[in-house]
Write a protein that holds these residues in place. Structure first.
Motif, mmCIF file in Angstrom:
data_model
loop_
_atom_site.group_PDB
_atom_site.id
_atom_site.type_symbol
_atom_site.label_atom_id
_atom_site.label_comp_id
_atom_site.label_asym_id
_atom_site.label_seq_id
_atom_site.Cartn_x
_atom_site.Cartn_y
_atom_site.Cartn_z
ATOM 1 N N LEU A 127 1.021 -1.186 0.199
ATOM 2 C CA LEU A 127 -0.001 -0.198 -0.161
ATOM 3 C C LEU A 127 0.938 1.238 0.150
ATOM 4 C CD1 LEU A 127 -2.771 -0.965 2.705
ATOM 5 C CD2 LEU A 127 -3.039 -0.492 -0.033
ATOM 6 N N VAL A 128 2.038 1.229 0.570
ATOM 7 C CA VAL A 128 2.858 2.281 0.643
ATOM 8 C C VAL A 128 3.474 2.765 -0.494
ATOM 9 C CG1 VAL A 128 5.094 3.175 1.813
ATOM 10 C CG2 VAL A 128 3.169 2.237 3.029
ATOM 11 N N GLU A 129 3.717 1.437 -1.261
ATOM 12 C CA GLU A 129 4.208 1.482 -2.415
ATOM 13 C C GLU A 129 3.296 2.211 -3.855
ATOM 14 O OE1 GLU A 129 6.594 0.881 -6.082
ATOM 15 O OE2 GLU A 129 7.366 1.116 -4.076
ATOM 16 N N PHE A 130 2.101 1.455 -3.554
ATOM 17 C CA PHE A 130 0.897 2.159 -4.477
ATOM 18 C C PHE A 130 0.948 3.824 -4.238
ATOM 19 C CE2 PHE A 130 -1.017 -2.114 -4.629
ATOM 20 C CZ PHE A 130 -0.472 -2.386 -5.870
ATOM 21 N N SER A 131 1.099 3.952 -2.861
ATOM 22 C CA SER A 131 0.996 5.378 -2.341
ATOM 23 C C SER A 131 1.956 6.302 -3.139
ATOM 24 C CB SER A 131 0.898 5.509 -1.033
ATOM 25 O OG SER A 131 1.069 7.035 -0.701
ATOM 26 N N GLN A 132 3.380 5.932 -2.931
ATOM 27 C CA GLN A 132 4.368 6.577 -3.635
ATOM 28 C C GLN A 132 4.306 6.740 -4.987
ATOM 29 O OE1 GLN A 132 7.622 4.379 -0.984
ATOM 30 N NE2 GLN A 132 8.173 6.280 -1.233
ATOM 31 N N GLN A 133 3.770 5.810 -5.650
ATOM 32 C CA GLN A 133 3.723 5.602 -7.218
ATOM 33 C C GLN A 133 2.453 6.731 -7.486
ATOM 34 O OE1 GLN A 133 2.905 1.774 -8.704
ATOM 35 N NE2 GLN A 133 4.692 0.829 -7.952
ATOM 36 N N LEU A 134 1.281 6.717 -6.911
ATOM 37 C CA LEU A 134 0.351 7.663 -7.151
ATOM 38 C C LEU A 134 0.868 9.081 -6.976
ATOM 39 C CD1 LEU A 134 -2.698 5.770 -5.505
ATOM 40 C CD2 LEU A 134 -2.498 6.435 -7.928
ATOM 41 N N SER A 135 1.637 9.451 -6.023
ATOM 42 C CA SER A 135 2.218 10.594 -5.732
ATOM 43 C C SER A 135 3.195 11.262 -7.005
ATOM 44 C CB SER A 135 3.199 10.800 -4.388
ATOM 45 O OG SER A 135 3.564 11.936 -4.093
ATOM 46 N N LEU A 136 4.053 10.046 -7.337
ATOM 47 C CA LEU A 136 4.691 10.550 -8.515
ATOM 48 C C LEU A 136 4.108 10.935 -9.761
ATOM 49 C CD1 LEU A 136 7.432 7.491 -8.655
ATOM 50 C CD2 LEU A 136 7.923 9.953 -8.176
ATOM 51 N N MET A 137 2.808 10.521 -9.816
ATOM 52 C CA MET A 137 2.076 10.878 -11.222
ATOM 53 C C MET A 137 1.136 12.072 -10.738
ATOM 54 S SD MET A 137 1.141 7.218 -12.631
ATOM 55 C CE MET A 137 0.827 6.062 -10.967
ATOM 56 N N GLU A 138 1.237 12.924 -9.591
ATOM 57 C CA GLU A 138 0.517 13.728 -9.111
ATOM 58 C C GLU A 138 -0.896 13.509 -8.735
ATOM 59 O OE1 GLU A 138 1.775 17.154 -9.246
ATOM 60 O OE2 GLU A 138 3.906 16.597 -10.472
#
Length: 525
Positions: free
Chosen positions: A113-124
């Motif tokens: 879930l943390v990984e998904f969160s970081q990926q989403l943040s990378l994509m604004e």
């Protein structure tokens, strides 16, 4: 997992070969899998990585998309690996679509879930990222990085006081966590800077000289001491942090100068004579220049118009340039990319760019793309997207260079920022390249002075909107009222009303910056 009975052993064999570095064997085995199960997600993912290592970028994109096409029941870890590969090849919309299919309340693995969160943040996608991170934290896990990550998301969303609380939560878990000290110092919320500086000094004293996170503590100390007005001690901290950071990254001003010169030669006076037909349906507004020169402020002004969607710092043009050249250059471009510039189908490049950003601006014809590094690609943008508007922010050279030096950028971004020699070299390289773009595209790029923008925002905003072919509303310059998320280094400052306090800010450190002024020479004026 695949329902084809004899695929699982082959996948294990391919993975074993891949882990041992036997890429050809792994590729052959993956192709055996695909002969039996053409859309097998695991095989497609492995192939995306293998062909990517061979710099077959288009093929890597194709395999990454196929890996997401028919995943079937897969582990959350595999899904996260697929979305990470999609991001790596610039397929951001597809990555977001895949992640959004995952209900964070049903995933019981916090790290994923943390990984998904970081990926989403990378994509604004910061609001979505916060939802996934909160789901991870609801499981009771405790780590200093979680408060820091959550604080960053809250900062991007404009919730500054809450962000400060999260950074403090991170420091409660680990009082020496460098990233939280740094983030809190640069957040700009009221507080006792002197007490925070003492806290940072204590962490510095406890840190080994080999600690790779040392620059974050030194930059945090600089920021807190600068806020206290102790410029002598602040400079010592900044200088130490810059030296430590410079040792961690690579930048060669001479190589950059040679690359920019080759780029200029490849895009001579006739380069734009055969530009692609304009697609007037969508008009991107590129805001570019050096970082920390007012690009975020100008984008916020644009965003006050109802017909402009703010998209932030997009990587889509450079990613589609990689696809067009079938070469994954590190950064924005390299010598291989420049060698292939005249082989590019620019109509296709423009079409792919618009296709890849359409999901971000579905309701307006105008949208912003505020990646400062696009200054390297301005001529290519105009050739691929003749309808595009390019607004170039310029700031006093000394203020520009100092504002870069006192910012600790992420990863390898802006690696020229940590020494006087590198700053002067990059500034000259950047200035020469922008002059070249003006020479081959007279009147196509609008220069805006940062000093003029903050001194007379109404006049400059009118000028920009006229250039963009849009009406102007005086409310646009009330940027503090704009609630759009901001993930740049200016995320705290642009929540304030426009002001002139940063004009000439370098003069507080005039004696320390004298060598930089000498290196800049005539460019410093």
């Amino acid at each position: 997992m695949s329902s084809v009975p004899n695929v699982a052993p082959l996948l294990q064999q391919a993975n074993t070969s891949l882990q041992s570095g036997a890429l050809r064997s792994a590729e052959e085995t993956c192709r055996e899998v695909l002969a039996l199960d053409p859309l097998n997600s695991q095989a497609q993912l492995m192939l995306a990585g293998i062909v990517g290592q061979r710099d077959q970028h288009r093929l890597a994109c194709d395999h990454a998309l196929r890996a997401a096409q028919k995943m079937g029941p897969q582990t959350p870890q595999h899904i996260a690996a697929v979305t990470l590969r999609l991001i790596a090849v610039g397929e951001y919309e597809r990555a977001v679509q895949v992640i959004r299919k995952i209900d964070p309340q049903r995933v019981r693995i916090p790290s994923v879930l943390v990984e998904f969160s970081q990926q989403l943040s990378l994509m604004e996608e910061h609001a979505e990222a916060l939802r996934y991170l909160d789901a991870a934290m609801s499981m009771g896990i405790s780590a200093e990085s979680l408060g820091y990550l959550r604080g960053n998301l809250l900062k991007f969303l404009g919730r500054m006081d809450e962000a400060a609380q999260e950074y403090e939560r991170s420091l409660a878990v680990n009082p020496d966590y460098a990233f939280a000290h740094w983030a809190l110092a640069y957040l700009g919320v009221p507080g006792d800077s002197r007490a925070r500086a003492m806290r940072v000094r204590k962490s510095l004293d406890a840190s080994a000289a080999s600690n790779p996170d040392l620059p974050y503590l030194q930059y945090a100390l600089f920021k807190e001491l600068d806020a206290c007005g102790d410029t002598d001690a602040a400079w010592k901290a900044l200088e130490a942090g810059a030296i430590a950071r410079r040792a961690q990254i690579s930048y060669h001003g001479g190589e950059e100068a040679a690359l920019f010169e080759r780029l200029a030669q490849a895009t001579g006076p006739g380069f734009l004579a055969t530009a692609s037909p304009a697609d007037s349906a969508k008009v991107p507004i590129f805001v570019l220049g050096l970082p920390r020169t007012g690009t975020t402020l100008l984008e916020r002004i644009l965003g006050g118009h109802p017909e402009v969607t703010l998209c932030g710092e997009l990587n889509d043009f450079r990613m589609q340039l990689k696809w067009s050249t079938d070469h994954h250059s590190l950064g924005f471009l390299d010598n291989v990319c420049v060698d292939r510039i005249n082989d590019i189908d620019y109509a296709e490049l423009g079409s792919r760019y618009l296709g890849h950003v359409a999901w971000r601006a579905p309701a307006t014809n105008h949208f912003s793309d505020k990646n400062p590094g696009n200054f390297m690609l301005a001529g290519l943008i105009l050739k691929a997207l003749p309808q595009a508007r390019i607004v170039h922010l310029r700031r006093n050279p000394m203020d520009s260079c100092f504002s870069n030096m006192k910012e600790l950028f992420a990863a390898n971004s802006h690696p020229y920022s940590y020494s006087f020699e590198d700053l002067a070299s990059h500034y000259r390289n950047y200035s020469r390249l922008m002059s070249h773009w003006h020479d081959i595209a007279p009147g196509r790029i609008l220069d805006v002075s940062y000093e003029d923008l903050v001194s007379d925002p109404d006049a400059q905003a009118r000028r920009v909107m006229d250039y963009c072919g849009l009406s102007y509303d005086a409310a646009q310059i009330r940027v503090e009222s704009n609630a759009t998320p901001v993930s740049t280094a200016s995320s705290a400052q642009v929540r304030q009303p426009i002001h002139t306090r940063n004009i000439g800010g370098w003069k507080r450190y005039e004696s320390q910056l004298a060598p930089l002024k000498t290196l800049l020479g005539d460019a410093a004026d």
